[in-house]
Design an enzyme around this catalytic site. Structure first.
Site, mmCIF file in Angstrom:
data_model
loop_
_atom_site.group_PDB
_atom_site.id
_atom_site.type_symbol
_atom_site.label_atom_id
_atom_site.label_comp_id
_atom_site.label_asym_id
_atom_site.label_seq_id
_atom_site.Cartn_x
_atom_site.Cartn_y
_atom_site.Cartn_z
ATOM 1 N N LYS A 54 0.840 -1.205 0.000
ATOM 2 C CA LYS A 54 0.000 0.000 0.000
ATOM 3 C C LYS A 54 0.875 1.254 0.000
ATOM 4 O O LYS A 54 0.623 2.214 -0.725
ATOM 5 C CB LYS A 54 -0.927 -0.005 1.225
ATOM 6 C CG LYS A 54 -2.023 -1.065 1.120
ATOM 7 C CD LYS A 54 -2.758 -1.292 2.435
ATOM 8 C CE LYS A 54 -3.729 -2.458 2.287
ATOM 9 N NZ LYS A 54 -4.436 -2.808 3.516
ATOM 10 N N GLN A 98 -4.190 -1.212 9.830
ATOM 11 C CA GLN A 98 -4.152 -2.543 9.218
ATOM 12 C C GLN A 98 -4.752 -3.572 10.167
ATOM 13 O O GLN A 98 -4.339 -3.691 11.321
ATOM 14 C CB GLN A 98 -2.700 -2.914 8.865
ATOM 15 C CG GLN A 98 -2.558 -4.245 8.144
ATOM 16 C CD GLN A 98 -3.194 -4.254 6.749
ATOM 17 O OE1 GLN A 98 -3.104 -3.269 6.014
ATOM 18 N NE2 GLN A 98 -3.843 -5.349 6.387
ATOM 19 N N ASP A 121 -10.621 3.198 4.462
ATOM 20 C CA ASP A 121 -11.018 1.785 4.374
ATOM 21 C C ASP A 121 -12.538 1.646 4.411
ATOM 22 O O ASP A 121 -13.062 0.546 4.192
ATOM 23 C CB ASP A 121 -10.426 0.998 5.556
ATOM 24 C CG ASP A 121 -9.315 0.055 5.116
ATOM 25 O OD1 ASP A 121 -9.157 -0.135 3.897
ATOM 26 O OD2 ASP A 121 -8.616 -0.478 5.998
#
Ligand code: NAP
Length: 290
Positions: A54, A98, A121
């Site tokens: 990412k 994460q 997200d």
């Protein structure tokens, strides 16, 4: 029939190029690049690899990297404090914690602290509520990547029979809601669904997100269907999806491979969400200055 392959790498590359172009325009306009703050807690090998991918993709698109790696034994309060600092930091457009976080931390509670405008997200309760309501907001990356793939191949969704296998908060539920927002008729299957093959074989568009290697075979697929395989499973011969590619490709019209289908779209959509978040913050700033 032998299915045409949906080339997720090519579609993702086009999205990434487009994002990089728009990032350059934003920098010209505001003098500041969008910034992504990734937070990695602990050293789970898969998470380490995902975060590295990412960050690399962000750098390639001109997005500033504000990474923080925290030790496994960090406290919930310390991670929460970091998220609050990132929420308040004008250099940070998007925040990504994460998941999963190590045992002892509550990932859902921590994710819920991310400011909705920086929730790249799309997993905070407010983002989920906006998705359910169909109001503007940041959408989860993998599900929105599935829709982008379908659009890239001009797959009609309005009125289409769509079946999603999987009901997780991360993939199954949000992809179902996005399909519904596009006026598809949506059926959601899960581990208690009776006669999975009978339900799946109604689908014009079948989305597999169960995390079970080769769960879906030719008997689950209507001839001429479009099959999107979100599954990523480690098998002896490498990564395999939830769909038995060889037999299903003989029946479907379009199919995603694993790897090279949905996977590359997830990161491309993260970049796009970070740019969208930066745009939202720019317009909020302009409004408050007016
Ligand atoms: P998850 O949280 O484990 O959810 C799996 C879902 O599948 C659950 O809703 C479960 O039903 C359902 N299921 C399990 N066995 C089933 C069966 N035999 N028949 C029908 N449904 C069944 O997984 P996830 O996070 O959604 O991920 C799904 C897959 O996508 C995984 O392989 C994951 O690695 C992959 N993934 C890929 C990407 C990407 O970027 N390509 C991103 C995220 C996830 P219940 O609810 O009844 O338990």
């Amino acid at each position: 029939m032998t299915a045409a392959i949906i080339d997720g790498r090519a579609v993702a590359e086009r999205v990434r190029e487009q994002v990089a172009g728009e990032v350059a325009q934003l920098v010209e306009r505001t003098g500041r690049p969008p910034g992504l703050a990734t937070i990695l807690v602990g050293d789970d090998p898969a998470s380490v690899v995902y975060v590295a991918m990412k960050r690399k993709a962000c750098a390639e698109a001109g997005i500033a990297d504000h990474h923080q790696h925290l030790p496994t034994d960090v406290s919930q309060a310390d991670v929460a404090a970091l998220i609050e600092r990132r929420n308040a930091d004008p250099e940070v457009s998007g925040i990504l914690l994460q998941l999963p976080v190590p045992a002892g931390l509550n990932g859902q509670d921590l994710t819920g602290l991310i400011a909705p405008g920086k929730d790249v997200d799309g997993l905070t309760p407010i983002s989920v509520g906006r998705l359910v309501r169909g109001t503007p907001g940041l959408r989860p990356c993998t599900p929105v990547g599935v829709i982008a793939l379908l659009d890239a191949y001009d797959v009609p969704l309005e009125g289409a029979e769509t079946v999603v296998v999987g009901r997780s908060d991360l993939v199954g539920k949000p992809v179902s809601l996005l399909l519904l927002a596009r006026h598809a008729t949506v059926t959601i299957c899960h581990s208690r669904t009776r006669d999975l093959s009978a339900v799946c074989s109604r689908a014009d568009v079948l989305v597999a997100a169960a995390g079970i290697p080769r769960l879906l075979g030719a008997e689950h697929v209507k001839p001429g269907a479009v099959v999107i395989d979100v599954g990523v499973n480690r098998a002896e011969q490498g990564l395999v999806g939830d769909v038995d590619f060889a037999t299903v490709a003989e029946r479907a019209r379009l199919i995603t491979p694993v790897p090279g289908g949905v996977g590359p779209m997830t990161i491309a959509m993260l970049l796009r969400n970070t740019l969208l978040a930066a745009g939202l913050q720019e317009s909020a700033g302009a409004q408050s200055a007016a």
